[in-house]
Design an enzyme around this catalytic site. Structure first.
Site, PDB file in Angstrom:
ATOM      1  N   HIS A 165       0.849  -1.190   0.000  1.00  0.00           N
ATOM      2  CA  HIS A 165       0.000   0.000   0.000  1.00  0.00           C
ATOM      3  C   HIS A 165       0.884   1.239   0.000  1.00  0.00           C
ATOM      4  CE1 HIS A 165      -3.368  -2.654   1.772  1.00  0.00           C
ATOM      5  NE2 HIS A 165      -3.555  -2.488   0.474  1.00  0.00           N
TER       6      HIS A 165
ATOM      7  N   GLU B 275       1.943   3.640   2.913  1.00  0.00           N
ATOM      8  CA  GLU B 275       2.512   2.990   4.088  1.00  0.00           C
ATOM      9  C   GLU B 275       4.043   2.965   3.979  1.00  0.00           C
ATOM     10  OE1 GLU B 275      -1.675   0.537   4.241  1.00  0.00           O
ATOM     11  OE2 GLU B 275       0.164  -0.633   4.463  1.00  0.00           O
TER      12      GLU B 275
ATOM     13  N   HIS C  11       2.749  -3.739   6.677  1.00  0.00           N
ATOM     14  CA  HIS C  11       1.784  -2.664   6.446  1.00  0.00           C
ATOM     15  C   HIS C  11       1.906  -1.644   7.580  1.00  0.00           C
ATOM     16  CE1 HIS C  11      -0.912  -4.470   3.274  1.00  0.00           C
ATOM     17  NE2 HIS C  11      -0.237  -5.534   3.640  1.00  0.00           N
TER      18      HIS C  11
ATOM     19  N   GLU D 214       1.094  -4.965  11.042  1.00  0.00           N
ATOM     20  CA  GLU D 214       0.704  -3.565  10.920  1.00  0.00           C
ATOM     21  C   GLU D 214       1.595  -2.775  11.890  1.00  0.00           C
ATOM     22  OE1 GLU D 214      -1.471  -2.043   9.011  1.00  0.00           O
ATOM     23  OE2 GLU D 214      -2.757  -3.627   8.235  1.00  0.00           O
TER      24      GLU D 214
HETATM   25  C1  LIG Z   1      -4.007  -7.225   6.148  1.00  0.00           C
HETATM   26  C2  LIG Z   1      -5.404  -6.684   6.290  1.00  0.00           C
HETATM   27  C3  LIG Z   1      -6.216  -7.550   7.215  1.00  0.00           C
HETATM   28  C4  LIG Z   1      -5.362  -5.285   6.852  1.00  0.00           C
HETATM   29  C5  LIG Z   1      -4.857  -4.227   5.871  1.00  0.00           C
HETATM   30  N1  LIG Z   1      -4.950  -2.933   6.523  1.00  0.00           N
HETATM   31  S1  LIG Z   1      -4.229  -1.658   5.847  1.00  0.00           S
HETATM   32  N2  LIG Z   1      -2.671  -1.814   5.956  1.00  0.00           N
HETATM   33  O1  LIG Z   1      -4.570  -1.659   4.458  1.00  0.00           O
HETATM   34  O2  LIG Z   1      -4.607  -0.473   6.555  1.00  0.00           O
HETATM   35  C6  LIG Z   1      -5.713  -4.239   4.595  1.00  0.00           C
HETATM   36  O3  LIG Z   1      -6.852  -3.734   4.674  1.00  0.00           O
HETATM   37  O4  LIG Z   1      -5.229  -4.766   3.566  1.00  0.00           O
HETATM   38 ZN   LIG Z   2      -1.736  -1.789   4.122  1.00  0.00          ZN
END
Ligand SMILES: CC(C)C[C@H](NS(N)(=O)=O)C(=O)O
Ligand SMILES: [Zn+2]
Ligand SMILES: [Ca+2]
Ligand SMILES: [Ca+2]
Length: 321
Positions: A69, A72, A202, A275
């Site tokens: 993403h 990030e 992330h 995260e």
């Molecule tokens: C890995 C998933 C469950 C969470 C992630 N959150 S993020 N990094 O996009 O905010 C996403 O929505 O892809």
């Molecule tokens: Zn992400």
């Protein structure tokens, strides 16, 4: 480029320069390759880290992916920290040397270079998340909803091209996703997937997540109680080291078409999402560069534990592989 207060973060070119410098500094430990091109034609660079890196040795393989993403940005710094730690530390730290000698570690620091460059192009952040692939109504596929395991099954993604979680017109329609799929598929050697573990980095919220994301159930086809126990035990042990909150991915919210679900569902790769910092929306996706050192080094011991179990994750619950 990055605005003032954020110049410590690596843009695409700076990331390439850093990777090339690593090759210069540690030619006996690393090999640099590209798994292919982004939608706009940028290389998706991947570093292999191991002793005898030019040889495919019979050692457990580990994959780290960062910056799926775009906004990030701290995750690029996390992949670069792992690279630095396991190259510069090799000569002086026996634990690091043993892990590098006994594993083959694949690191993709920037999965979504087009999105990164778009996010910083004006000198003010655009909060961009997706790739930069046009669709019928807007721009961008969410790379973390485009994987072909339970793709679009369960309300964990969107069919709307303008959505932040647009899953694409079909699984693997995003070139960045398809190229990593292709690479992972090449690691099936003699019918056996050589990659044993994976972390997708992330931001934000300070969480450690494990499959599945597509269902609330702890167990589901292809993920039994023993495997769920191994996932959670290692997840909790790593969380005790970095202070993140460990939980099944769907405890956060339902997602479908994620990298974690595909890597486990199709390849039985023990795949996690971390995260990173911060915990909440202030400062959210854009902490200043002053936090980079602390918030990447915060994960050093979790990464070391992860690598140590990467030959056999079920060993953590007393099982053999
Ligand atoms: C890995 C998933 C469950 C969470 C992630 N959150 S993020 N990094 O996009 O905010 C996403 O929505 O892809
Ligand atoms: Zn992400
Ligand atoms: Ca090796
Ligand atoms: Ca190998």
């Amino acid at each position: 480029d990055f605005p003032s207060g954020y110049t410590g973060y690596h843009n695409f070119q700076e990331t390439v320069t850093e990777l090339n410098q690593t090759v210069t500094d540690h030619p006996n430990l690393v090999r640099l390759s590209s798994v292919g091109k982004s939608y706009q034609g940028r290389d998706l660079w991947m570093l292999k880290l191991s002793d005898n890196p030019a040889v495919d040795e019979n050692e457990p393989e580990v994959l780290f992916t960062c910056n799926m993403h775009a906004r990030e940005h701290l995750t690029v710094e996390m992949c670069l920290r792992i690279i630095k730690q396991y190259t510069d530390g090799y000569a002086t730290n026996p634990t690091i040397k043993n892990l590098v000698d006994s594993r083959e570690i694949w690191i993709i620091p920037m999965v979504n270079p087009d999105g990164v460059e778009y996010d910083i192009a004006t000198g003010s952040f655009r909060s961009w998340r997706k790739n930069r692939q046009p669709n019928s109504t807007a721009v961008g596929t969410d790379p973390n909803r485009n994987w072909g395991y339970q793709w679009g099954c369960c309300g964990g993604s969107s069919s709307s091209g303008s959505s932040e979680t647009y899953r694409g017109p079909s699984a693997f329609s995003a070139p960045e996703v398809a190229r990593i799929r292709d690479f992972v598929n090449t690691r099936v050697v003699g019918g056996v997937q050589q990659i044993k573990t994976h972390i997708d980095w992330h931001t934000y919220s300070e969480l450690i997540l494990w499959p599945y994301g597509y269902t609330y159930n702890d167990t589901a086809p292809g993920l039994d109680a023993t495997q769920a126990s191994a996932f959670s035990t290692l997840g909790r042990r790593m969380a005790s080291l970095n202070g993140y909150t460990p939980q099944q991915s769907s405890d956060l919210y339902i997602t479908d078409g994620t990298i974690n679900d595909w890597l486990w569902g199709v390849h039985k790769i023990w795949s996690y999402t971390f995260e990173m910092y911060p915990r909440s929306s202030s400062p959210g996706f854009y902490p200043r560069d002053t936090v980079i050192a602390t918030e990447t080094q915060r994960n050093d011991s979790a990464v070391e534990l992860f690598l140590s179990y990467s030959d056999c994750v079920p060993r953590i619950i007393g099982r053999t592989c």
